[in-house]
Design a protein around this motif. Structure first.
Motif, PDB file in Angstrom:
ATOM      1  N   MET A  20       0.852  -1.187   0.000  1.00 10.82           N
ATOM      2  CA  MET A  20       0.000   0.000   0.000  1.00 10.82           C
ATOM      3  C   MET A  20       0.885   1.232   0.000  1.00 10.82           C
ATOM      4  N   ALA A  21       0.610   2.129  -0.917  1.00 11.87           N
ATOM      5  CA  ALA A  21       1.384   3.362  -1.019  1.00 11.87           C
ATOM      6  C   ALA A  21       0.480   4.558  -0.757  1.00 11.87           C
ATOM      7  N   TYR A  22       1.064   5.590  -0.155  1.00 13.70           N
ATOM      8  CA  TYR A  22       0.310   6.780   0.225  1.00 13.70           C
ATOM      9  C   TYR A  22       0.803   7.984  -0.567  1.00 13.70           C
ATOM     10  N   GLY A  23      -0.131   8.768  -1.086  1.00 15.84           N
ATOM     11  CA  GLY A  23       0.210   9.969  -1.829  1.00 15.84           C
ATOM     12  C   GLY A  23      -0.992  10.463  -2.596  1.00 15.84           C
ATOM     13  N   ASP A  24      -0.855  11.604  -3.245  1.00 15.07           N
ATOM     14  CA  ASP A  24      -1.971  12.175  -4.003  1.00 15.07           C
ATOM     15  C   ASP A  24      -2.128  11.465  -5.346  1.00 15.07           C
ATOM     16  N   GLU A  25      -3.058  11.946  -6.167  1.00 13.72           N
ATOM     17  CA  GLU A  25      -3.346  11.291  -7.441  1.00 13.72           C
ATOM     18  C   GLU A  25      -2.130  11.273  -8.356  1.00 13.72           C
ATOM     19  N   ALA A  26      -1.355  12.344  -8.367  1.00 11.20           N
ATOM     20  CA  ALA A  26      -0.154  12.397  -9.200  1.00 11.20           C
ATOM     21  C   ALA A  26       0.848  11.324  -8.779  1.00 11.20           C
ATOM     22  N   ALA A  27       0.944  11.121  -7.470  1.00 14.82           N
ATOM     23  CA  ALA A  27       1.848  10.082  -6.976  1.00 14.82           C
ATOM     24  C   ALA A  27       1.372   8.712  -7.428  1.00 14.82           C
ATOM     25  N   GLY A  28       0.048   8.512  -7.462  1.00 14.90           N
ATOM     26  CA  GLY A  28      -0.501   7.238  -7.915  1.00 14.90           C
ATOM     27  C   GLY A  28      -0.131   6.943  -9.346  1.00 14.90           C
ATOM     28  N   VAL A  29      -0.161   7.958 -10.191  1.00 18.27           N
ATOM     29  CA  VAL A  29       0.249   7.792 -11.587  1.00 18.27           C
ATOM     30  C   VAL A  29       1.721   7.407 -11.658  1.00 18.27           C
ATOM     31  N   GLU A  30       2.532   8.024 -10.816  1.00 20.66           N
ATOM     32  CA  GLU A  30       3.957   7.719 -10.784  1.00 20.66           C
ATOM     33  C   GLU A  30       4.198   6.275 -10.338  1.00 20.66           C
ATOM     34  N   PHE A  31       3.414   5.802  -9.363  1.00 20.15           N
ATOM     35  CA  PHE A  31       3.546   4.410  -8.927  1.00 20.15           C
ATOM     36  C   PHE A  31       3.315   3.468 -10.112  1.00 20.15           C
ATOM     37  N   GLU A  32       2.278   3.770 -10.887  1.00 17.19           N
ATOM     38  CA  GLU A  32       1.939   2.899 -12.010  1.00 17.19           C
ATOM     39  C   GLU A  32       3.062   2.851 -13.038  1.00 17.19           C
ATOM     40  N   LYS A  33       3.727   3.976 -13.264  1.00 15.67           N
ATOM     41  CA  LYS A  33       4.839   4.016 -14.223  1.00 15.67           C
ATOM     42  C   LYS A  33       6.017   3.185 -13.723  1.00 15.67           C
ATOM     43  N   ARG A  34       6.320   3.308 -12.444  1.00 16.98           N
ATOM     44  CA  ARG A  34       7.488   2.643 -11.876  1.00 16.98           C
ATOM     45  C   ARG A  34       7.244   1.167 -11.599  1.00 16.98           C
ATOM     46  N   LEU A  35       5.978   0.798 -11.486  1.00 18.10           N
ATOM     47  CA  LEU A  35       5.637  -0.588 -11.185  1.00 18.10           C
ATOM     48  C   LEU A  35       4.757  -1.143 -12.297  1.00 18.10           C
ATOM     49  N   ALA A  36       5.257  -1.057 -13.516  1.00 18.35           N
ATOM     50  CA  ALA A  36       4.456  -1.382 -14.692  1.00 18.35           C
ATOM     51  C   ALA A  36       4.001  -2.842 -14.710  1.00 18.35           C
ATOM     52  N   ASP A  37       4.734  -3.719 -14.054  1.00 17.06           N
ATOM     53  CA  ASP A  37       4.364  -5.136 -14.056  1.00 17.06           C
ATOM     54  C   ASP A  37       3.528  -5.512 -12.838  1.00 17.06           C
ATOM     55  N   LEU A  38       3.053  -4.487 -12.117  1.00 18.61           N
ATOM     56  CA  LEU A  38       2.151  -4.701 -10.989  1.00 18.61           C
ATOM     57  C   LEU A  38       0.871  -3.900 -11.223  1.00 18.61           C
ATOM     58  N   ARG A  39      -0.128  -4.180 -10.447  1.00 18.60           N
ATOM     59  CA  ARG A  39      -1.417  -3.519 -10.609  1.00 18.60           C
ATOM     60  C   ARG A  39      -1.640  -2.535  -9.476  1.00 18.60           C
ATOM     61  N   VAL A  40      -2.036  -1.311  -9.829  1.00 20.01           N
ATOM     62  CA  VAL A  40      -2.267  -0.259  -8.839  1.00 20.01           C
ATOM     63  C   VAL A  40      -3.747   0.111  -8.856  1.00 20.01           C
ATOM     64  N   THR A  41      -4.412  -0.017  -7.719  1.00 14.66           N
ATOM     65  CA  THR A  41      -5.827   0.335  -7.627  1.00 14.66           C
ATOM     66  C   THR A  41      -6.047   1.288  -6.459  1.00 14.66           C
ATOM     67  N   ARG A  42      -6.827   2.328  -6.698  1.00 13.68           N
ATOM     68  CA  ARG A  42      -7.056   3.350  -5.674  1.00 13.68           C
ATOM     69  C   ARG A  42      -8.263   3.002  -4.820  1.00 13.68           C
ATOM     70  N   TRP A  43      -8.116   3.143  -3.500  1.00 13.33           N
ATOM     71  CA  TRP A  43      -9.223   2.914  -2.581  1.00 13.33           C
ATOM     72  C   TRP A  43      -9.465   4.121  -1.668  1.00 13.33           C
ATOM     73  N   HIS A  44      -8.614   5.127  -1.798  1.00 15.04           N
ATOM     74  CA  HIS A  44      -8.734   6.371  -1.037  1.00 15.04           C
ATOM     75  C   HIS A  44      -8.079   7.436  -1.896  1.00 15.04           C
ATOM     76  N   ASP A  45      -8.503   8.697  -1.765  1.00 12.61           N
ATOM     77  CA  ASP A  45      -7.901   9.716  -2.634  1.00 12.61           C
ATOM     78  C   ASP A  45      -6.424   9.964  -2.325  1.00 12.61           C
ATOM     79  N   ARG A  46      -5.925   9.340  -1.232  1.00 10.83           N
ATOM     80  CA  ARG A  46      -4.507   9.477  -0.895  1.00 10.83           C
ATOM     81  C   ARG A  46      -3.816   8.128  -0.682  1.00 10.83           C
ATOM     82  N   ALA A  47      -4.417   7.053  -1.180  1.00 11.90           N
ATOM     83  CA  ALA A  47      -3.809   5.741  -0.965  1.00 11.90           C
ATOM     84  C   ALA A  47      -4.207   4.759  -2.066  1.00 11.90           C
ATOM     85  N   VAL A  48      -3.258   3.898  -2.415  1.00  9.64           N
ATOM     86  CA  VAL A  48      -3.498   2.869  -3.430  1.00  9.64           C
ATOM     87  C   VAL A  48      -2.997   1.520  -2.928  1.00  9.64           C
TER      88      VAL A  48
END
Length: 257
Positions: free
Chosen positions: A146-174
């Motif tokens: 679980m990673a914490y950050g704003d929406e922009a950070a969530g997009v960055e997580f997806e780029k850096r973890l392209a072979d993993l799945r990122v799903t948002r469950w809070h506006d500040r956590a995925v």
């Protein structure tokens, strides 16, 4: 005929306004079980987190936790596990140890974070959970991160973890899980173990990580407090959790009385 109903926890069973499960929801679930309909929790939460929450003494016929990564029966015995492996796991550990972002690693019997900041404090307050302990990785199986950050950070997580799945469950956590990991995979396993078809099921949810679940079951129901994309994916939209949404939907559909 409905044989099994799946329930998300946060914003579906557990109100984030009161910190409790509405009494009408407790009554509805009791009626379902008395009628021989299975009730199954389907959540991104860890078992230890669930023990902290005020869930009204509810018991379930099964528990799909960590978005399908760990599945338990009614006695909390493990039925199925799906850890993150290979290079995906290595990437998570590297990100965890760099401490650039707050990141929780989730194991079967423990979870821990690399550091705590204001994002973490706010999210944990919002979901009525204590702050995770700060810890280090010591070689165990990882089922979820679980990673914490704003929406922009969530997009960055997806780029850096392209072979993993990122799903948002809070506006500040995925949540971060394997590409093939999801509540749907957990539900499909549970149904197969109990000889139930998707057409004989219902599900309630309110967040992005519930969309596939609502689309997979025979009747997907979005809470009134759900996001618009969740409502669009559902077969039916009920009232807000704090307006007896689960009870009203089950009564309207003739499942409880």
């Amino acid at each position: 005929m409905v044989k099994c109903v799946f329930f998300d926890v946060d914003g579906t069973l557990l109100s984030h306004k009161t910190g409790f499960v509405p009494k009408s929801t407790i009554q509805a679930l009791e009626q379902l079980r008395q009628s021989g309909i299975r009730t199954v929790m389907a959540t991104g939460r860890h078992r230890l987190e669930l023990e902290e929450l005020s869930l009204g003494g509810l018991a379930f016929d099964g528990y799909i936790t960590l978005n399908g990564q760990l599945i338990y029966n009614e006695k909390w015995e493990v039925l199925h596990s799906h850890p993150i492996v290979g290079e995906s796991k290595n990437c998570l550990i590297e990100l965890f140890e760099k401490k650039e972002i707050p990141l929780i690693l989730v194991e079967q019997d423990a979870y821990y974070i690399n550091f705590v900041n204001d994002y973490v404090r706010q999210v944990q307050k919002d979901i009525y959970s204590s702050l995770p302990r700060v810890g280090s990785y010591h070689g165990g199986d990882i089922f979820l991160a679980m990673a914490y950050g704003d929406e922009a950070a969530g997009v960055e997580f997806e780029k850096r973890l392209a072979d993993l799945r990122v799903t948002r469950w809070h506006d500040r956590a995925v949540d971060i899980l394997p590409v093939d990991g999801s509540k749907v995979q957990g539900i499909a396993f549970y149904l197969g173990q109990n000889d139930i078809s998707p057409e004989e099921t219902m599900a309630f949810g309110d967040s992005e990580n519930d969309i596939e679940m609502l689309e997979f079951v025979g009747m997907g129901i979005a809470m009134g407090n759900a996001t618009d994309d969740v409502k669009h994916a559902a077969d039916h939209v009920t009232d807000d959790i704090d307006e007896d949404g689960i009870w009203k939907a089950l009564v309207k559909l003739g499942i409880v009385h």
